[in-house]
Design a protein around this motif. Structure first.
Motif, PDB file in Angstrom:
ATOM      1  N   PHE A  41       0.856  -1.187   0.000  1.00  0.00           N
ATOM      2  CA  PHE A  41       0.000   0.000   0.000  1.00  0.00           C
ATOM      3  C   PHE A  41       0.892   1.236   0.000  1.00  0.00           C
ATOM      4  O   PHE A  41       1.800   1.353   0.836  1.00  0.00           O
ATOM      5  CB  PHE A  41      -0.920   0.002   1.227  1.00  0.00           C
ATOM      6  CG  PHE A  41      -1.812   1.199   1.316  1.00  0.00           C
ATOM      7  CD1 PHE A  41      -2.834   1.404   0.403  1.00  0.00           C
ATOM      8  CD2 PHE A  41      -1.614   2.148   2.321  1.00  0.00           C
ATOM      9  CE1 PHE A  41      -3.645   2.521   0.482  1.00  0.00           C
ATOM     10  CE2 PHE A  41      -2.427   3.268   2.412  1.00  0.00           C
ATOM     11  CZ  PHE A  41      -3.449   3.459   1.483  1.00  0.00           C
ATOM     12  N   ASN A  42       0.667   2.122  -0.935  1.00  0.00           N
ATOM     13  CA  ASN A  42       1.492   3.333  -1.077  1.00  0.00           C
ATOM     14  C   ASN A  42       2.991   3.005  -1.146  1.00  0.00           C
ATOM     15  O   ASN A  42       3.818   3.639  -0.473  1.00  0.00           O
ATOM     16  CB  ASN A  42       1.220   4.318   0.064  1.00  0.00           C
ATOM     17  CG  ASN A  42      -0.100   5.056  -0.120  1.00  0.00           C
ATOM     18  OD1 ASN A  42      -0.704   5.019  -1.203  1.00  0.00           O
ATOM     19  ND2 ASN A  42      -0.562   5.700   0.933  1.00  0.00           N
ATOM     20  N   ASP A  43       3.287   1.965  -1.914  1.00  0.00           N
ATOM     21  CA  ASP A  43       4.674   1.535  -2.139  1.00  0.00           C
ATOM     22  C   ASP A  43       5.363   0.978  -0.897  1.00  0.00           C
ATOM     23  O   ASP A  43       6.589   0.813  -0.874  1.00  0.00           O
ATOM     24  CB  ASP A  43       5.522   2.674  -2.726  1.00  0.00           C
ATOM     25  CG  ASP A  43       5.071   3.085  -4.120  1.00  0.00           C
ATOM     26  OD1 ASP A  43       4.635   2.197  -4.875  1.00  0.00           O
ATOM     27  OD2 ASP A  43       5.146   4.281  -4.438  1.00  0.00           O
ATOM     28  N   VAL A  44       4.579   0.701   0.150  1.00  0.00           N
ATOM     29  CA  VAL A  44       5.121   0.095   1.373  1.00  0.00           C
ATOM     30  C   VAL A  44       4.615  -1.344   1.455  1.00  0.00           C
ATOM     31  O   VAL A  44       3.426  -1.600   1.256  1.00  0.00           O
ATOM     32  CB  VAL A  44       4.701   0.887   2.630  1.00  0.00           C
ATOM     33  CG1 VAL A  44       5.239   0.209   3.889  1.00  0.00           C
ATOM     34  CG2 VAL A  44       5.197   2.328   2.546  1.00  0.00           C
ATOM     35  N   THR A  45       5.518  -2.283   1.765  1.00  0.00           N
ATOM     36  CA  THR A  45       5.149  -3.692   1.876  1.00  0.00           C
ATOM     37  C   THR A  45       4.903  -4.067   3.341  1.00  0.00           C
ATOM     38  O   THR A  45       5.715  -3.766   4.217  1.00  0.00           O
ATOM     39  CB  THR A  45       6.260  -4.590   1.301  1.00  0.00           C
ATOM     40  OG1 THR A  45       6.456  -4.256  -0.084  1.00  0.00           O
ATOM     41  CG2 THR A  45       5.892  -6.062   1.412  1.00  0.00           C
ATOM     42  N   TYR A  46       3.762  -4.711   3.578  1.00  0.00           N
ATOM     43  CA  TYR A  46       3.374  -5.143   4.932  1.00  0.00           C
ATOM     44  C   TYR A  46       3.261  -6.666   4.947  1.00  0.00           C
ATOM     45  O   TYR A  46       2.708  -7.269   4.024  1.00  0.00           O
ATOM     46  CB  TYR A  46       2.026  -4.533   5.326  1.00  0.00           C
ATOM     47  CG  TYR A  46       1.995  -3.024   5.347  1.00  0.00           C
ATOM     48  CD1 TYR A  46       2.181  -2.324   6.533  1.00  0.00           C
ATOM     49  CD2 TYR A  46       1.760  -2.289   4.175  1.00  0.00           C
ATOM     50  CE1 TYR A  46       2.137  -0.943   6.561  1.00  0.00           C
ATOM     51  CE2 TYR A  46       1.718  -0.900   4.191  1.00  0.00           C
ATOM     52  CZ  TYR A  46       1.908  -0.239   5.386  1.00  0.00           C
ATOM     53  OH  TYR A  46       1.869   1.139   5.404  1.00  0.00           O
TER      54      TYR A  46
END
Length: 200
Positions: A41-46
């Motif tokens: 999400f928004n170039d962030v990986t969770y």
């Protein structure tokens, strides 16, 4: 924390730990669900680490689900009353199955619990009326109260030497249960643990 629907699954995103929790969604879930190990999400990986409390509760059209190896906890009532769910595989990453997680899954005929699980909460499989057998791995030390309450088709169960107590009403109304071997490790058996086990 951020709540976001990604590929039709609702997540609670933790920016501090970069983890994601699957949460309940307005309108619920249906059909076959595949939960990924990670979401972006928004170039962030969770990393998906938790199936949250009530996440799939009362999703009566949910037919199957694949839980990824990243998940460590299945929250309380996560799959309660998923009446079309026939089987589920719990990955080796899961250490805790919380109370009532699979309660009233009346089509559930089998479930594999991996060696990674150390605790199974109270009422976890209560009302799973088609569950015929289940093996509890050696890793489990805690079986919550009423864990198999009203599992009327349960014929056999294997309890490992790791179990130290059988809580109140653990096998209440398991009327198809014909035999059970209680290991030497068990120090206490709770009230009404085998009440109405009429075939025992």
């Amino acid at each position: 924390m951020i709540e976001e629907i990604i590929n039709n699954i609702n997540y609670r995103l933790d920016n501090d730990n970069l983890t994601a929790e699957v949460t309940e969604k307005s309108g619920g879930y249906e059909g076959d669900i595949i939960i990924p190990e990670t979401v972006v999400f928004n170039d962030v990986t969770y990393r998906v680490t938790t199936i949250g409390e009530w996440a799939f509760c009362d999703c009566k059209s949910l037919t199957s689900i694949i839980i990824p190896n990243s998940v460590m906890t299945i929250g309380s009532r996560a799959f309660q009353t998923c009446t079309l769910l026939t089987s589920i595989t719990i990955p080796n990453s899961v250490t805790a199955i919380e109370a009532w997680a699979f309660a009233d899954c009346r089509s559930l005929t089998s479930i594999a619990i991996p060696d990674s699980v150390t605790s199974i909460g109270g009422g976890t499989f209560s009302g799973c009326s088609k569950l015929t057998s289940i093996a509890i791995p050696d890793s489990v030390t805690v079986l919550g109260g009423g864990v198999f309450f009203d599992c009327t088709s349960l014929i056999s169960i294997t309890l490992p030497n790791s179990v130290k107590s059988i809580r109140d009403m653990a096998f209440y109304d398991c009327r198809s249960l014909t035999s059970i071997t209680i290991p030497n490790s068990v120090k206490s058996i709770g009230e009404r643990a085998f009440e109405d086990c009429s075939s025992l």
